[in-house]
Design an enzyme around this catalytic site. Structure first.
Site, short mmCIF file in Angstrom:
data_model
loop_
_atom_site.label_atom_id
_atom_site.label_comp_id
_atom_site.label_asym_id
_atom_site.label_seq_id
_atom_site.Cartn_x
_atom_site.Cartn_y
_atom_site.Cartn_z
N SER A 63 0.83 -1.37 -0.05
CA SER A 63 -0.09 0.09 0.04
C SER A 63 0.76 1.40 -0.24
O SER A 63 0.27 2.31 -0.22
CB SER A 63 -0.87 0.10 1.15
OG SER A 63 -0.20 0.13 2.28
N LYS A 66 0.70 4.48 6.80
CA LYS A 66 -0.07 5.12 5.91
C LYS A 66 0.21 6.67 5.99
O LYS A 66 1.06 7.27 7.03
CB LYS A 66 -1.46 5.29 5.98
CG LYS A 66 -2.25 3.87 5.91
CD LYS A 66 -2.48 3.36 4.45
CE LYS A 66 -3.08 2.20 4.37
NZ LYS A 66 -2.42 1.05 4.06
#
Length: 123
Positions: free
Chosen positions: A41, A78
């Protein structure tokens, strides 16, 4: 490698000196930990599966910082973004969706990722 390049890395002509990565990568030893990245990700931010991440818990996460957060009981990596007063955890891979954080107070941030180290032989 010429001597100019060697000097850039702090080794110079002395091949017997050692390079202490803690000196370069860890600014707050008591608040720093290492963890491994899992998944893809964050690949467009240069964080690949199985990279070693240096995480500093003493830093205050700012807008656009890459953070380690607890999401549904799981640690995630993230990019933290604030848009119109709302917090989001953004991936760095177009195949993943941003995660809106409805209650900023409930968001648990473990630290700010300061470095990612990966093996260039396997990437």
């Amino acid at each position: 490698m010429n001597s100019t390049n060697r000097t850039l890395f702090g080794v110079g002509d002395n091949t017997e000196s050692s390079l202490d990565l803690n000196q370069y990568l860890v600014k707050h030893p008591a608040a720093t930990f290492f963890t491994r990245a899992a998944g893809q990700s964050m690949c467009d931010a240069g964080i690949l599966n199985d990279d070693l991440l240096v995480v500093d818990r003493s830093l205050t996460p700012k807008d656009n910082a890459i953070v380690i957060a607890i999401l549904n009981g799981e640690l995630v990596v993230k990019r933290l973004k604030f848009i119109n007063g709302q917090a989001f955890l953004y991936p760095a891979n177009k195949n993943y969706q941003p995660i809106p954080i409805a209650n900023v107070e409930a968001l648990q941030l473990w630290g700010v990722v300061t470095y990612a180290i990966h093996d260039l032989r396997t990437s």
